[in-house]
Enzyme design. Structure first.
Site, mmCIF file in Angstrom:
data_model
loop_
_atom_site.group_PDB
_atom_site.id
_atom_site.type_symbol
_atom_site.label_atom_id
_atom_site.label_comp_id
_atom_site.label_asym_id
_atom_site.label_seq_id
_atom_site.Cartn_x
_atom_site.Cartn_y
_atom_site.Cartn_z
ATOM 1 N N HIS A 1 -4.966 -2.278 4.689
ATOM 2 C CA HIS A 1 -4.294 -1.320 3.794
ATOM 3 C C HIS A 1 -5.296 -0.282 2.953
ATOM 4 C CE1 HIS A 1 -1.810 -5.032 3.862
ATOM 5 N NE2 HIS A 1 -0.805 -4.185 4.222
ATOM 6 N N ASP B 1 -4.282 -0.484 -3.187
ATOM 7 C CA ASP B 1 -3.794 0.063 -1.974
ATOM 8 C C ASP B 1 -3.399 1.531 -2.313
ATOM 9 O OD1 ASP B 1 -1.696 -0.885 -3.514
ATOM 10 O OD2 ASP B 1 -0.882 -1.888 -1.417
ATOM 11 N N GLY C 1 5.458 3.797 -5.912
ATOM 12 C CA GLY C 1 6.284 2.648 -6.013
ATOM 13 C C GLY C 1 6.866 2.714 -7.231
#
Ligand code: ADP
Ligand code: MG
Length: 573
Positions: free
Chosen positions: A217, A396, A402
Site C-alpha cells: 500500500h 498509507d 477516509g
C-alpha cells in the site's frame, strides 16, 4: 504516476465498471464488489476475497471457476466496509457458507470480522482467514502481526480450489490456516507508487537503492540498500524465505515471483533463472512456479518472492485449474460454472423506516448532533490533505480521505434521522453505521462503532442530557474503540487523544465546570496529547512495521480526533 482517471475520488467505481464490462462472462457488479456471473454448484462453500483496490490481478481479477466466488473491493489501498463484505457475502453464498479472506490489515480485519458475524447471525455461516506472509513486517515469534502481501494469492487459491472440491466450511478454513502457516514472502521496491490524482509518490527510494521489505500500500521498505545484481538479489530472497519455512531437502515448494506493477516481466525472468537455481541447489522440488504480476501495488517498481511449503493436500490445490479474468490455469473444474446465470440475493438493510418515538429533549439534541457533524465535516475537509500527509509518513496516506468520506456519510444518516423526527440515540446510531459502511479503513470502523455507542449511551432522556451523562457516554465510546481495535494507551493511535480527553472531561465536570467549558478544556488536553504522540513508537495498525520512521510525526488518527473535539466545543449549551 497514475495518469488515467476522470475523478480520482471515483477511481475504484469507474475501474470496476470497466472491469465488469470487459469480463462480463466471468463477473458481475454487486454492491461492495463483484461475484461470479455463473452459478457454481449448490452447497459449495463460497470464498470471498477482499481488500482495497490498486492490486490487480488481486483481488477482483481472480473471481471465477476454480478460484474466488466474489471479491469485496474497497477504494484504492483502503479496506472496504463491513457492509460491502456483507453484500458480497450474501450475493456469493451458494448455501455452503462463506469464507471472507484478506491480508492481515487492521481495517480489513475489523470490517470482515464484523461482516462474518452479521452474516452468521442472518443464517449464512461465515468465517474469516487473514494472511500473514510478509516476513519483513514483524519478527519471528510475532507471526500473527505480519501483514499479507503476495502470499494472499496462495492462501486464497488453496481455499478456493478446496471449496470447489467439496470441502466443508470448517475444512476450507482449516486448510487456509495451514496454507498461511506454510507461506512466506519477502519483497523489495525500487520506486514508490502514486495514488490516482496524487501529486507525487507515497514514498521514494534514492537512485541506485532498493527498499527491502516493502508493503503493498505504498508503505516503504524497512531498510534501504544498494541494488545488487540479479543473482545477489535472488540469493538474498531465497535464503531469507527458505529460512522461515520447514523446507528440508526433497520438499516440494510452490513459488511466486511477483512483479509489483512497474517492473518488467523480462526483468522478472532474469531474476527467476537464479531463483530457480538456488532453490534447486537447496534440494527443493519446484511445483508450478508463477512468474508475473499477481499482487501489485499500483505503479510501484519492485517485486517479491513467495514460497509455500507444499504437502500433498496443498500441492493438489496449488496445481488445480482455474478460469478467471486475470488467472487461467489448466482445466477449470468441470461444473464449476456455466450452469446458468446467478441470481443475486439481497440482505435486508437495517430498516430506516422504523423510527423510535423520541422525547422533545432528545430531538433537540439530535439537531445539535447534526450541527456538530456539519462542523466536523468543515474542519476535516480543510485538513484532508494534511491528515493524508501525516498518515503517509508510516501508514498509507488515506486517513484524510477516509475521515472526509466517513463524516459526509454520517451526515447523510444523521440528517435522515432528524428528518424523521428521531432522537439523538437513533441519529448517532445511523450516523455511525453510515460512517463505518462508507469510510472503510481502520478509522472508519472505529469511528462508526464509537458514534453508535455514544448514541446508545446518551439514549433517550426526556429530562435532557446532563454533563455527567456526556462523561459516561464518551467513556463508553472510548471503551468501544479499545475493545474493537485492541489498542492500549501509548500504542500511538487515536486512543492516545481520546483517553486523556475522557479523563480531563470527567475531572472538569466533577469540578463543577459547565459542560461547554469542561469540553473545551478536555479538547485542549486532547490536542496536546495528539501532538505528543510524535514521540511514540506505533505498536498497532499500518504504521507499526515502519515504527521508527514514524517517530517525530504525530499519529494521524489522534490529530484528526483532537481537531474534531475542539471544533465542536462551541456547540454545547
Ligand atoms: P488505515 O490504518 O486502515 O489506513 P486510517 O488511515 O483511516 O486507516 O486511520 C489510521 C488511524 O487509525 C491511525 O492513525 C490510528 O489513530 C487509528 N488506528 C489504527 N489502528 C487502530 C487501533 N487498533 N485502535 C485504535 N486506533 C487505531
Ligand atoms: Mg491509513
Amino acid at each position: 504516476m497514475t495518469r488515467i482517471f476522470d475523478d480520482p475520488a471515483r477511481f475504484m467505481d469507474d475501474m470496476l465498471a470497466g472491469f465488469c464490462s470487459a469480463n462480463r462472462n466471468y463477473v458481475q457488479r454487486v454492491g461492495g464488489g463483484v461475484v461470479r456471473t455463473h452459478q457454481p454448484k449448490p452447497g459449495k462453500v463460497a470464498v470471498v476475497v477482499g481488500g482495497g483496490s490498486g492490486h490487480y490481478p488481486a483481488f477482483c481479477g481472480v473471481v471465477g471457476a476454480g478460484f474466488a466466488d466474489g471479491a469485496v473491493v474497497g477504494n484504492v489501498f483502503t479496506s472496504p466496509s463491513a457492509q460491502d463484505a456483507i453484500n458480497v457475502g450474501v450475493a456469493a453464498d451458494n448455501g455452503g457458507g462463506v469464507v471472507i479472506t484478506s491480508g492481515n490489515y487492521a481495517g480489513d480485519v475489523l470490517h470482515f470480522t464484523e461482516a462474518a458475524k452479521v452474516l452468521s447471525e442472518n443464517g449464512i455461516p461465515a468465517r474469516t482467514v487473514f494472511v500473514t506472509d510478509d516476513i519483513a513486517s514483524a519478527p519471528r515469534g510475532e507471526e500473527s502481526k505480519r501483514r499479507g502481501i503476495a502470499g494472499d494469492f496462495v492462501v486464497f487459491k488453496a481455499m478456493s480450489a478446496a471449496a470447489e472440491a467439496g470441502y466443508s466450511l470448517d475444512e476450507v478454513v482449516a486448510l487456509g490456516e495451514k496454507a498461511n502457516q506454510l507461506t512466506r514472502t519477502l519483497g523489495v521496491a525500487f520506486a514508490g507508487c502514486t495514488l490516482p490524482g496524487g501529486d507525487g509518490p507515497l514514498f521514494s527510494v534514492p537512485e541506485g537503492k532498493m527498499g527491502v521489505g516493502l508493503g503493498i500500500h505504498g508503505e516503504p521498505g524497512v531498510s534501504e540498500e544498494p541494488i545488487p545484481t540479479a543473482r545477489e538479489l535472488a540469493r538474498r530472497l531465497v535464503d531469507e524465505t527458505v529460512g522461515e519455512l520447514p523446507l528440508q531437502e526433497g520438499r516440494k515448494v510452490g513459488v511466486i515471483l511477483n512483479g509489483l506493477g512497474a517492473t518488467k516481466y523480462e526483468e522478472l525472468f532474469v531474476l527467476w533463472a537464479s531463483v530457480e537455481e538456488f532453490l534447486v541447489e537447496k534440494g527443493l522440488l519446484i511445483v508450478d512456479p508463477e512468474v508475473g504480476e499477481i499482487v501489485t501495488s499500483l505503479d510501484m517498481a519492485g517485486l517479491s518472492l513467495t514460497l509455500v511449503a507444499l504437502d500433498d493436500e496443498l500441492e493438489t490445490f496449488w496445481k488445480a485449474g482455474a478460469d478467471t479474468p486475470a488467472y487461467r490455469k489448466g482445466n477449470a473444474p468441470v461444473g464449476a460454472s456455466g450452469e446458468g446465470l446467478r441470481e443475486i440475493k439481497k440482505i435486508a438493510g437495517a430498516d430506516r423506516n422504523i423510527v423510535k418515538v423520541a422525547s422533545a429533549a432528545s430531538r433537540r439534541h439530535a439537531k445539535t448532533a447534526v450541527a456538530m457533524l456539519e462542523k466536523m465535516e468543515a474542519v476535516l475537509a480543510d485538513a484532508e490533505v494534511e491528515l493524508g500527509r501525516i498518515d503517509a509518513v508510516a501508514g498509507d496516506g488515506d486517513h484524510g480521505r477516509g475521515m472526509v468520506k466517513g463524516v459526509r456519510a454520517a451526515l447523510v444518516g444523521a440528517r435522515l434521522a432528524v428528518d424523521k423526527n428521531a432522537g439523538v440515540q437513533q441519529t448517532l446510531e445511523w450516523a455511525g453505521d453510515d460512517w463505518a459502511s462508507q469510510a472503510g479503513g481502520t478509522s472508519g470502523a472505529l469511528w462508526g462503532a464509537a458514534l453508535r455507542q455514544v448514541g446508545a449511551s446518551l439514549s433517550d432522556r426526556p429530562e435532557g442530557i446532563s454533563a455527567q451523562v456526556v462523561v459516561v457516554a464518551m467513556g463508553d465510546g472510548l471503551e468501544t474503540v479499545m475493545t474493537l481495535g485492541k489498542a492500549q494507551l501509548g500504542d500511538k493511535t487515536m486512543v492516545d487523544a481520546l483517553s486523556p480527553f475522557v479523563d480531563a472531561l470527567a475531572a472538569a465536570v466533577a469540578n463543577g465546570d459547565s459542560l461547554r467549558n469542561a469540553w473545551a478544556q478536555a479538547a485542549e488536553c486532547a490536542e496536546v496529547a495528539a501532538t505528543e504522540t510524535a514521540s511514540l513508537v506505533p505498536k498497532i495498525g499500518r504504521a507499526r512495521p515502519l515504527a521508527e520512521r514514524s517517530v517525530g510525526s504525530p499519529d494521524a488518527g489522534a490529530i484528526s480526533l483532537a481537531m474534531v473535539l475542539s471544533a465542536v466545543a462551541p456547540l454545547f449549551d
